[in-house]
Structure formats: C-alpha cells, structure tokens
Design a protein around this motif. Structure first.
Motif, PDB file in Angstrom:
ATOM      1  N   PRO A   1      -9.501  -1.946  -2.405  1.00  0.00           N
ATOM      2  CA  PRO A   1      -8.554  -2.395  -3.449  1.00  0.00           C
ATOM      3  C   PRO A   1      -8.990  -1.911  -4.828  1.00  0.00           C
ATOM      4  O   PRO A   1      -8.147  -1.479  -5.627  1.00  0.00           O
ATOM      5  CB  PRO A   1      -8.620  -3.924  -3.365  1.00  0.00           C
TER       6      PRO A   1
ATOM      7  N   GLN B   1      -8.137   1.799  -5.198  1.00  0.00           N
ATOM      8  CA  GLN B   1      -6.693   2.014  -5.385  1.00  0.00           C
ATOM      9  C   GLN B   1      -6.279   1.608  -6.797  1.00  0.00           C
ATOM     10  O   GLN B   1      -5.452   2.270  -7.428  1.00  0.00           O
ATOM     11  CB  GLN B   1      -5.913   1.219  -4.337  1.00  0.00           C
ATOM     12  N   HIS B   2      -6.872   0.530  -7.281  1.00  0.00           N
ATOM     13  CA  HIS B   2      -6.576   0.074  -8.646  1.00  0.00           C
ATOM     14  C   HIS B   2      -6.962   1.173  -9.653  1.00  0.00           C
ATOM     15  O   HIS B   2      -6.199   1.474 -10.580  1.00  0.00           O
ATOM     16  CB  HIS B   2      -7.349  -1.218  -8.925  1.00  0.00           C
TER      17      HIS B   2
ATOM     18  N   LEU C   1      -4.410   4.059  -9.578  1.00  0.00           N
ATOM     19  CA  LEU C   1      -3.140   3.695 -10.223  1.00  0.00           C
ATOM     20  C   LEU C   1      -3.312   3.511 -11.735  1.00  0.00           C
ATOM     21  O   LEU C   1      -2.386   3.796 -12.499  1.00  0.00           O
ATOM     22  CB  LEU C   1      -2.585   2.420  -9.590  1.00  0.00           C
TER      23      LEU C   1
ATOM     24  N   PRO D   1      -0.297   5.689 -13.493  1.00  0.00           N
ATOM     25  CA  PRO D   1       0.511   4.531 -13.099  1.00  0.00           C
ATOM     26  C   PRO D   1       1.906   4.871 -12.547  1.00  0.00           C
ATOM     27  O   PRO D   1       2.460   4.077 -11.799  1.00  0.00           O
ATOM     28  CB  PRO D   1       0.640   3.721 -14.393  1.00  0.00           C
TER      29      PRO D   1
ATOM     30  N   THR E   1      -4.374   1.963   4.370  1.00  0.00           N
ATOM     31  CA  THR E   1      -4.592   2.511   3.011  1.00  0.00           C
ATOM     32  C   THR E   1      -3.390   3.317   2.505  1.00  0.00           C
ATOM     33  O   THR E   1      -2.887   3.037   1.411  1.00  0.00           O
ATOM     34  CB  THR E   1      -5.889   3.351   2.985  1.00  0.00           C
TER      35      THR E   1
ATOM     36  N   GLU F   1      -0.554   0.942   1.711  1.00  0.00           N
ATOM     37  CA  GLU F   1      -0.779   0.161   0.478  1.00  0.00           C
ATOM     38  C   GLU F   1      -0.453   0.989  -0.763  1.00  0.00           C
ATOM     39  O   GLU F   1       0.148   0.489  -1.714  1.00  0.00           O
ATOM     40  CB  GLU F   1      -2.238  -0.311   0.412  1.00  0.00           C
ATOM     41  N   LEU F   2      -0.858   2.261  -0.743  1.00  0.00           N
ATOM     42  CA  LEU F   2      -0.580   3.100  -1.916  1.00  0.00           C
ATOM     43  C   LEU F   2       0.918   3.349  -2.067  1.00  0.00           C
ATOM     44  O   LEU F   2       1.459   3.344  -3.169  1.00  0.00           O
ATOM     45  CB  LEU F   2      -1.361   4.411  -1.819  1.00  0.00           C
TER      46      LEU F   2
ATOM     47  N   GLN G   1       3.276   1.336  -1.103  1.00  0.00           N
ATOM     48  CA  GLN G   1       3.858   0.085  -1.634  1.00  0.00           C
ATOM     49  C   GLN G   1       3.776   0.045  -3.159  1.00  0.00           C
ATOM     50  O   GLN G   1       4.675  -0.428  -3.838  1.00  0.00           O
ATOM     51  CB  GLN G   1       3.079  -1.127  -1.086  1.00  0.00           C
ATOM     52  N   LYS G   2       2.671   0.584  -3.676  1.00  0.00           N
ATOM     53  CA  LYS G   2       2.434   0.474  -5.123  1.00  0.00           C
ATOM     54  C   LYS G   2       3.244   1.477  -5.953  1.00  0.00           C
ATOM     55  O   LYS G   2       3.447   1.248  -7.140  1.00  0.00           O
ATOM     56  CB  LYS G   2       0.936   0.676  -5.412  1.00  0.00           C
ATOM     57  N   VAL G   3       3.663   2.587  -5.357  1.00  0.00           N
ATOM     58  CA  VAL G   3       4.329   3.620  -6.185  1.00  0.00           C
ATOM     59  C   VAL G   3       5.813   3.836  -5.872  1.00  0.00           C
ATOM     60  O   VAL G   3       6.537   4.381  -6.703  1.00  0.00           O
ATOM     61  CB  VAL G   3       3.601   4.994  -6.076  1.00  0.00           C
TER      62      VAL G   3
ATOM     63  N   ASP H   1       8.678   2.075  -5.488  1.00  0.00           N
ATOM     64  CA  ASP H   1       9.819   1.530  -6.225  1.00  0.00           C
ATOM     65  C   ASP H   1       9.971   2.209  -7.586  1.00  0.00           C
ATOM     66  O   ASP H   1      11.095   2.460  -8.032  1.00  0.00           O
ATOM     67  CB  ASP H   1       9.706   0.007  -6.353  1.00  0.00           C
TER      68      ASP H   1
END
Ligand SMILES: NC(=O)c1ccc[n+]([C@@H]2O[C@H](COP(=O)([O-])OP(=O)(O)OC[C@H]3O[C@@H](n4cnc5c(N)ncnc54)[C@H](OP(=O)(O)O)[C@@H]3O)[C@@H](O)[C@H]2O)c1
Length: 258
Positions: A69, A72-73, A76, A80, A115, A118-119, A121-123, A125
C-alpha cells in the motif's frame, strides 16, 4: 508512426529493467512523461537518467515496492492523474506446486493479481472522467500455455485476465481500454536467471538457452525494445477500439490457429 501521445503521462510499474523498462522507453520515445519504478534506487536512478537523456521527456523515478500500500501511495503521489498505467511486477520463483505454502500462494496472488487490480481501482475513474485512459497489464504466455514450476504465476495472471475482462467492457464507452500483453521468452535478467538455475542443476546454461531458442519458431528470444513498442501501440491514440484483449508476443511459440 506518430502514436498521438505527446504530452501524456504514464505510470510504468516495475520498469527500471527488462520488459517494464522497454515499455517506459517506448512511451518516452512517443513524447510521454513517464513515472518509472523499481525497488533498487540506484538501478532506478540510472534508468531515469538514461531515458531522460535519450528522449527529453520528464522522467520521475519512484523507488518503491509496487505490491505494498505504501508503494502504491508513493506511485500515485508522484503521478496522481495518469493517462496510461502499465502494470508490471516481479514474478514468483520457480517451484514445485506441492511445495507452495498457503502464505506463498497468497503472496503470488497479491503480486500478480491483487496489485494490478488495486492500481486500476485508483486510476480508472479519473481516466474515464477525462475521456482517455490506457491500461496495459504485463502478464505471461503461461496464462495460455503452462510453464511447469510457474503454476502460481499462471493461476494468478489468468485470474487477473478474467477479472478485468468485465471491467474492460464497463469502461469501453468512456475512452478507457484495458489489455494484456503476454510475453513468451524475452532476453531479460529474469529469463537469464532461469539459465543460471539450469547451471546449478548441473546443465550447461548456454546449452539450456540454445535449446529454448530452438523451440521458438522465430529462432530467438524477444527483446525489451520490441515488447515496449507493442505496449506503446496499445497505449496510442490509434488503439482506442482495442480492449479486453490478450496480445501474445512469443515468436510463434504458442501453437494455435486462434
Ligand atoms: N522475460 C520473460 O521472458 C518473461 C516471460 C513471461 C513473463 N514475464 C513476466 O514479466 C514481468 C517482467 O519480467 P522481466 O523479464 O522484465 O524481469 P526483470 O528483467 O527481472 O525486471 C523486473 C523489473 O521489475 C522490478 N520489480 C520487481 N519486483 C518489483 C516490485 N515488487 N516493485 C517494484 N518493482 C519491482 C525490478 O526492479 P527491482 O528488482 O529493483 O525492484 C525490475 O526493474 C515479470 O512478472 C515476469 O514474470 C517475463
């Protein structure tokens, strides 16, 4: 061909060497500002310097373990709102499946399936809101064709592929594509380490490499450069109608009419 990517931004995971590096180089050559990544800070800095010098784009190195995590933080935080995400990671070591503990299996699934999801999911949208996104997952020919001793890799990556097949269709109408590129045998440190393992088992590593080369219809291993070029095309402005696909790059090794 102008890939229509000048000024775009990309997160390229696990890209200080090998196939990920090939993707970062090809995107940078197309004018993309790239965020590159690896755990070893020195190797990563050297790669960043080389890519910057060669292509004149902005290169941001982020030394981090992409499967954590925190890692990944960090990725991003450095980039971002990427237009492009190339998911990549190390693969699990060769092992007889009977020796895999529950912990090792969960770790393999975390590395090669959880992994990248998860990445995404973060980008994804943000990409959809901006009307453009390209996601490429580096998986493996082992999704189609078993490689004994890499059963965990095959299973986790096949899981990733199935998981994303629905997601790809959900976002297809908003300018976001998701595809996999499946390497057969590419001349990278990872492949070379398998020949070193052959040497440990008492075999001549060059003979082991030659035997593997002979089994490939193209008669050679692939290069990170040609892998990167295919990835960059899937990220290009011209590839908006290609989604949910698995592109095998293997010099003809996988024998099938389809
Ligand atoms: N080469 C092939 O023929 C082949 C075939 C099928 C599948 N694949 C798969 O393709 C992927 C890339 O393979 P490769 O041949 O390019 O390997 P490689 O030459 O060993 O390069 C791996 C790259 O990933 C980085 N990396 C590894 N684990 C990481 C992590 N947890 N977090 C961040 N960076 C990480 C490494 O840097 P650090 O070590 O400094 O972190 C390095 O930059 C692997 O998953 C492999 O299983 C390769």
């Amino acid at each position: 061909m102008d890939l229509g990517l000048k000024g775009r931004t990309a997160i390229v995971c696990a890209s200080s060497k090998g196939l990920g590096r090939g993707c970062a180089e090809a995107l940078a050559a197309a004018g993309v500002d790239v965020m590159i990544n690896g755990r070893n800070g020195e190797t990563l800095e050297r790669a960043a310097e080389a890519i910057r010098e060669r292509h004149g784009v902005k290169v941001t190195p982020v030394a981090a373990d992409v499967s954590t995590p925190e890692g990944q933080h960090a990725l991003l935080a450095a980039c971002p709102a990427p237009d492009i995400l190339v998911n990549n990671n190390g693969g699990p070591p060769f092992k007889d499946f009977r020796e895999l503990t529950r912990g090792a299996m969960l770790e393999g699934v975390t590395q090669n399936m959880v992994t990248p999801i998860e990445l995404i999911q973060k980008v994804i949208d943000g990409m959809a809101e901006r009307g453009f996104g390209r996601i490429v997952n580096i998986t493996s020919l082992s999704v189609y064709m078993p490689i004994y001793g890499l059963d965990l890799s095959s299973g986790a990556r096949a899981g990733l592929t199935s998981f994303l097949s629905g997601v790809a269709r959900t976002y297809a109408g908003r300018g976001v594509t998701i595809n996999q590129v499946l390497p057969g045998k590419f001349d990278t440190d990872r492949l070379r380490s398998s020949f070193a393992a052959a040497a440990k088992a008492g075999r001549d590593p060059e003979a082991a490499a030659a035997e593997q080369r002979r089994a490939i219809p193209a008669g050679r291993f692939g290069t990170a450069e040609e892998f990167g070029a295919a990835c960059a095309f899937l990220c290009s402005a011209h590839a908006g109608y290609i989604t949910g696909q698995n592109l095998i790059l293997d010099g003809g090794l996988y024998v099938s009419a389809f």
